[in-house]
Design a protein around this motif. Sequence first.
Motif, PDB file in Angstrom:
ATOM      1  N   LEU A  49      74.518  18.258  75.256  1.00 49.36           N
ATOM      2  CA  LEU A  49      74.266  18.739  76.421  1.00 49.36           C
ATOM      3  C   LEU A  49      75.185  19.733  76.982  1.00 49.36           C
ATOM      4  O   LEU A  49      75.084  20.724  77.580  1.00 49.36           O
ATOM      5  CB  LEU A  49      73.746  17.924  77.534  1.00 49.36           C
ATOM      6  CG  LEU A  49      72.609  16.740  77.343  1.00 49.36           C
ATOM      7  CD1 LEU A  49      72.525  15.821  78.101  1.00 49.36           C
ATOM      8  CD2 LEU A  49      71.518  17.639  77.345  1.00 49.36           C
ATOM      9  N   GLU A  50      76.542  19.528  76.564  1.00 50.44           N
ATOM     10  CA  GLU A  50      77.789  20.513  77.037  1.00 50.44           C
ATOM     11  C   GLU A  50      77.335  21.800  76.320  1.00 50.44           C
ATOM     12  O   GLU A  50      77.471  22.958  76.978  1.00 50.44           O
ATOM     13  CB  GLU A  50      78.917  19.711  76.654  1.00 50.44           C
ATOM     14  CG  GLU A  50      80.066  20.740  76.607  1.00 50.44           C
ATOM     15  CD  GLU A  50      80.554  21.199  77.873  1.00 50.44           C
ATOM     16  OE1 GLU A  50      81.049  22.228  78.041  1.00 50.44           O
ATOM     17  OE2 GLU A  50      80.067  20.627  79.139  1.00 50.44           O
ATOM     18  N   ALA A  60      68.417  13.804  84.256  1.00 50.29           N
ATOM     19  CA  ALA A  60      67.962  13.708  83.083  1.00 50.29           C
ATOM     20  C   ALA A  60      67.910  12.570  82.400  1.00 50.29           C
ATOM     21  O   ALA A  60      68.911  11.618  82.856  1.00 50.29           O
ATOM     22  CB  ALA A  60      68.717  14.757  81.952  1.00 50.29           C
ATOM     23  N   SER A  91      73.525  27.811  81.681  1.00 45.73           N
ATOM     24  CA  SER A  91      74.043  27.347  82.947  1.00 45.73           C
ATOM     25  C   SER A  91      74.229  28.647  83.821  1.00 45.73           C
ATOM     26  O   SER A  91      74.913  29.562  83.318  1.00 45.73           O
ATOM     27  CB  SER A  91      75.108  26.572  83.148  1.00 45.73           C
ATOM     28  OG  SER A  91      75.296  26.169  84.545  1.00 45.73           O
ATOM     29  N   MET A 142      64.297  16.350  80.567  1.00 39.64           N
ATOM     30  CA  MET A 142      65.663  17.180  80.821  1.00 39.64           C
ATOM     31  C   MET A 142      65.225  18.083  82.337  1.00 39.64           C
ATOM     32  O   MET A 142      65.423  19.242  82.217  1.00 39.64           O
ATOM     33  CB  MET A 142      66.122  17.894  79.818  1.00 39.64           C
ATOM     34  CG  MET A 142      66.609  17.464  78.622  1.00 39.64           C
ATOM     35  SD  MET A 142      68.282  16.709  78.776  1.00 39.64           S
ATOM     36  CE  MET A 142      68.225  15.277  78.062  1.00 39.64           C
ATOM     37  N   ALA A 180      65.996  22.845  76.659  1.00 40.82           N
ATOM     38  CA  ALA A 180      66.907  21.827  76.243  1.00 40.82           C
ATOM     39  C   ALA A 180      66.061  20.560  75.938  1.00 40.82           C
ATOM     40  O   ALA A 180      66.561  19.857  74.758  1.00 40.82           O
ATOM     41  CB  ALA A 180      67.612  21.531  77.426  1.00 40.82           C
ATOM     42  N   GLN A 196      65.377  24.499  81.251  1.00 39.36           N
ATOM     43  CA  GLN A 196      65.242  22.953  80.888  1.00 39.36           C
ATOM     44  C   GLN A 196      64.206  22.284  79.922  1.00 39.36           C
ATOM     45  O   GLN A 196      64.429  21.600  79.136  1.00 39.36           O
ATOM     46  CB  GLN A 196      64.868  22.482  82.387  1.00 39.36           C
ATOM     47  CG  GLN A 196      65.868  22.502  83.214  1.00 39.36           C
ATOM     48  CD  GLN A 196      65.383  22.046  84.746  1.00 39.36           C
ATOM     49  OE1 GLN A 196      64.295  21.842  85.028  1.00 39.36           O
ATOM     50  NE2 GLN A 196      66.313  21.904  85.726  1.00 39.36           N
ATOM     51  N   ARG A 220      72.698  14.240  84.022  1.00 40.77           N
ATOM     52  CA  ARG A 220      72.228  15.492  84.606  1.00 40.77           C
ATOM     53  C   ARG A 220      72.201  16.484  83.538  1.00 40.77           C
ATOM     54  O   ARG A 220      73.289  16.645  82.711  1.00 40.77           O
ATOM     55  CB  ARG A 220      73.078  15.840  85.863  1.00 40.77           C
ATOM     56  CG  ARG A 220      72.821  14.976  87.060  1.00 40.77           C
ATOM     57  CD  ARG A 220      73.430  15.544  88.244  1.00 40.77           C
ATOM     58  NE  ARG A 220      72.808  16.785  88.713  1.00 40.77           N
ATOM     59  CZ  ARG A 220      71.770  16.668  89.175  1.00 40.77           C
ATOM     60  NH1 ARG A 220      71.110  15.689  89.665  1.00 40.77           N
ATOM     61  NH2 ARG A 220      71.220  17.939  89.814  1.00 40.77           N
ATOM     62  N   ALA A 221      71.211  17.633  83.599  1.00 42.00           N
ATOM     63  CA  ALA A 221      71.371  18.581  82.426  1.00 42.00           C
ATOM     64  C   ALA A 221      70.814  19.904  83.325  1.00 42.00           C
ATOM     65  O   ALA A 221      69.629  19.879  83.866  1.00 42.00           O
ATOM     66  CB  ALA A 221      70.729  18.204  81.337  1.00 42.00           C
ATOM     67  N   GLU A 269      74.452  23.357  78.312  1.00 39.18           N
ATOM     68  CA  GLU A 269      74.976  24.164  79.421  1.00 39.18           C
ATOM     69  C   GLU A 269      75.947  25.434  79.245  1.00 39.18           C
ATOM     70  O   GLU A 269      75.752  26.329  79.884  1.00 39.18           O
ATOM     71  CB  GLU A 269      75.785  23.016  80.210  1.00 39.18           C
ATOM     72  CG  GLU A 269      75.033  21.620  80.803  1.00 39.18           C
ATOM     73  CD  GLU A 269      74.628  22.078  82.018  1.00 39.18           C
ATOM     74  OE1 GLU A 269      75.026  22.924  82.702  1.00 39.18           O
ATOM     75  OE2 GLU A 269      74.106  21.043  82.551  1.00 39.18           O
TER      76      GLU A 269
END
Length: 290
Positions: A57-58, A35, A65, A180, A160, A157, A29-30, A61
């Motif tokens: 991805l961290e 994702a 996010s 994503m 990303a 998204q 997930r993203a 986020e």
Amino acid sequence: MMKRRRFLCLTAAFATAPALAHAGTWRGRALGAEASVTLTGPRSAVDRALTALPKRLEQIEAAFSLYRADSALVQLNTRGRLRPSSDFHALMTLAAQAHDLTDGLFDPTVQPLWHALARGTDIEAARRLIGFDRVRIAPDVITLGRGQALTLNGIAQGYATDLIKDDLARQGFTKALVDMGEAAALGGPFRLTLNDPQHGALGHVTLENAARATSSPGALRLGAEAHILGPRGQEPLWSTVSLEGPSATLADALSTAAVFMDHPALRQLKIRAGLSSITTIDADGALRTL
């Protein structure tokens, strides 16, 4: 010089030796969406790239996010000001471009309206806070108008997706599908299903060295309201809009706004934004591609 020659030889071998190719897929997930990344290349390179994805991805986020108290976006919404990273500034610049291309229909300052609808608070007061023209964007600081807050759900998204695709290209990959929430292809062709929340799968599209974004207002609702909110109270005209272009970021933002645009306006958008195609699906399931 020898190292560079060896690098070039390895890169050429990577691109031209399909017998050595290995296909791998990462799923997760993203930014709140399902994702996946499907990647073809030497097994060791594929495994290394897919293993590195969660950390990358961290980082994404942590910037964009809405659901992390420590994200850069939440800090901006809380304080009204942010010293942006280069990625955050780049995304905001692209958001401003999308706002201009859609004559204001793409507007990330609808976040207070989203909150008002979700919480049952003053909707008209929230509408008065909408206006991306009041957001000031500079490399050293981003400033919101008084009381404003942003949602980047209609563009992050896609951004990303572009970031991951560009990371893979820099590593030498020439065949990958990054999804994503929006899709971008290195090489291809890749076959994607065109889905509508009301009518299901309505066909397939082929994606090659391009990006595709799809918006369906009815996929989620806030009471009686579709989850894609018109900044001036516009109602969506389409059940789904899907468009293809060179950038997943702009495709994401423009598809968000495109749900409020009729076919003449969509034709103009296609030209102005350099899009390859725009597909609309109406409430009866009729599909049309421009």
